[in-house]
Design a protein around this motif. Structure first.
Motif, PDB file in Angstrom:
ATOM      1  N   MET A   1      -4.840 -87.713  19.933  1.00  0.00           N
ATOM      2  CA  MET A   1      -6.146 -87.504  19.895  1.00  0.00           C
ATOM      3  C   MET A   1      -6.239 -86.575  18.387  1.00  0.00           C
ATOM      4  O   MET A   1      -7.122 -87.393  17.219  1.00  0.00           O
ATOM      5  CB  MET A   1      -7.083 -86.576  20.421  1.00  0.00           C
ATOM      6  CG  MET A   1      -8.234 -86.123  20.088  1.00  0.00           C
ATOM      7  SD  MET A   1      -9.424 -85.186  21.241  1.00  0.00           S
ATOM      8  CE  MET A   1      -7.774 -83.275  20.533  1.00  0.00           C
ATOM      9  N   ILE A   2      -5.486 -86.080  17.444  1.00  0.00           N
ATOM     10  CA  ILE A   2      -5.089 -85.219  16.341  1.00  0.00           C
ATOM     11  C   ILE A   2      -5.285 -86.903  14.915  1.00  0.00           C
ATOM     12  O   ILE A   2      -5.755 -86.497  14.412  1.00  0.00           O
ATOM     13  CB  ILE A   2      -4.303 -84.609  16.139  1.00  0.00           C
ATOM     14  CG1 ILE A   2      -4.960 -83.415  17.085  1.00  0.00           C
ATOM     15  CG2 ILE A   2      -4.384 -84.383  14.757  1.00  0.00           C
ATOM     16  CD1 ILE A   2      -4.115 -82.056  17.531  1.00  0.00           C
ATOM     17  N   ILE A   3      -4.101 -87.487  15.529  1.00  0.00           N
ATOM     18  CA  ILE A   3      -3.360 -88.108  14.715  1.00  0.00           C
ATOM     19  C   ILE A   3      -4.686 -89.885  14.516  1.00  0.00           C
ATOM     20  O   ILE A   3      -4.188 -89.308  12.813  1.00  0.00           O
ATOM     21  CB  ILE A   3      -2.385 -89.046  14.975  1.00  0.00           C
ATOM     22  CG1 ILE A   3      -1.322 -88.188  15.120  1.00  0.00           C
ATOM     23  CG2 ILE A   3      -1.305 -89.377  14.064  1.00  0.00           C
ATOM     24  CD1 ILE A   3      -0.633 -87.287  13.893  1.00  0.00           C
ATOM     25  N   LEU A   4      -5.150 -89.781  15.615  1.00  0.00           N
ATOM     26  CA  LEU A   4      -5.779 -91.261  15.448  1.00  0.00           C
ATOM     27  C   LEU A   4      -7.429 -90.688  14.696  1.00  0.00           C
ATOM     28  O   LEU A   4      -7.553 -91.702  13.862  1.00  0.00           O
ATOM     29  CB  LEU A   4      -6.240 -91.503  16.873  1.00  0.00           C
ATOM     30  CG  LEU A   4      -5.207 -92.021  17.671  1.00  0.00           C
ATOM     31  CD1 LEU A   4      -6.120 -92.323  18.828  1.00  0.00           C
ATOM     32  CD2 LEU A   4      -5.287 -93.722  17.107  1.00  0.00           C
ATOM     33  N   MET A   5      -7.551 -89.157  15.025  1.00  0.00           N
ATOM     34  CA  MET A   5      -8.677 -88.785  14.072  1.00  0.00           C
ATOM     35  C   MET A   5      -8.781 -88.552  12.763  1.00  0.00           C
ATOM     36  O   MET A   5      -9.137 -88.812  11.839  1.00  0.00           O
ATOM     37  CB  MET A   5      -9.094 -86.964  14.229  1.00  0.00           C
ATOM     38  CG  MET A   5      -9.768 -87.346  15.839  1.00  0.00           C
ATOM     39  SD  MET A   5      -9.654 -85.563  16.433  1.00  0.00           S
ATOM     40  CE  MET A   5     -10.272 -83.919  15.057  1.00  0.00           C
ATOM     41  N   ILE A   6      -6.809 -88.156  12.188  1.00  0.00           N
ATOM     42  CA  ILE A   6      -6.416 -88.084  11.007  1.00  0.00           C
ATOM     43  C   ILE A   6      -6.827 -89.136  10.282  1.00  0.00           C
ATOM     44  O   ILE A   6      -7.201 -89.454   9.062  1.00  0.00           O
ATOM     45  CB  ILE A   6      -5.057 -87.798  10.391  1.00  0.00           C
ATOM     46  CG1 ILE A   6      -5.064 -85.913  11.456  1.00  0.00           C
ATOM     47  CG2 ILE A   6      -4.763 -87.714   9.593  1.00  0.00           C
ATOM     48  CD1 ILE A   6      -3.732 -84.985  10.885  1.00  0.00           C
TER      49      ILE A   6
END
Length: 216
Positions: A87-92
């Motif tokens: 989730m975090i990497i896709l957000m970034i």
């Protein structure tokens, strides 16, 4: 074919995450080898997401789905880390690609900032301090946990002070066990009444797990 796999890579990994943590919920894997495998998988997964960031499809949808399932479905802390890292990497990598991803990324970040302490408390309550321990094993009372004949396990469990006692009579199969290295087992939780729990212990040959561990 390869291009299609890369385009749908993030979606495929999310589907596999759901299959393992939800559909195969009764399958338990742990131990040092499992921990190493999951850490390597998490790192490689991050590298792939970053490398092919421009070709990945459905990033916004996947972020939203992960937000709702990364904690609720995860069987242990490593699965939880895998879900939230996705989730975090896709957000970034998707922040500058669309207004939708930008908005949900800001909202999700605010949510974690505002509710960081309660989330941390619930995390330790659910997973404890073990990185590969199954979450549905943390709530079992050791002095009421029995292994019985015909591959059954019988135990009492509770989520804490605000929860009442529950009782389970379910199947247990140890598929692979190498002490401290790796274990693979099938553990089926089947809630029953206290009367059924007590009657089963009387009518069947059962041994307290704690007593069995003392002789290992």
């Amino acid at each position: 074919m390869k291009k299609n796999i890369i385009s749908y890579y993030a979606l495929i990994m999310m589907i596999l995450f759901i299959i393992y943590n939800l559909i195969l919920n009764d399958l338990k894997i742990g131990g040092l080898l499992y921990q190493i495998f999951m850490m390597v998988l998490i790192i490689l997964n991050i590298i792939v997401l970053i490398k092919y960031r421009k070709r990945l499809k459905f990033k916004g949808l996947i972020i939203v789905i992960y937000f709702f399932i990364w904690f609720l479905l995860s069987k242990n802390a490593l699965q939880c880390l895998f879900g939230i890292s996705n989730m975090i990497i896709l957000m970034i990598i998707g922040f500058m690609e669309s207004k939708f991803i930008k908005v949900i990324s800001i909202l999700i970040t605010l949510f974690f900032v505002v509710f960081s302490k309660p989330l941390l408390f619930v995390y330790f309550l659910e997973y404890g301090t073990g990185i590969s321990e199954e979450s549905d094993k943390n709530d079992i009372y050791d002095d009421m946990y029995y292994l019985c004949e015909n591959n059954y396990e019988v135990y009492s469990y509770s989520s804490g002070a605000m929860d009442s006692f529950h009782y389970s009579i379910g199947k247990h199969y140890e598929l692979l066990y190498i002490d401290g290295i790796i274990f693979i087992s099938y553990n089926e939780r089947n809630e029953v009444s206290q009367e059924e729990y007590d009657n089963y212990l009387i009518a069947h040959k059962c041994e307290l797990v704690g007593d069995m561990n003392e002789f290992k």
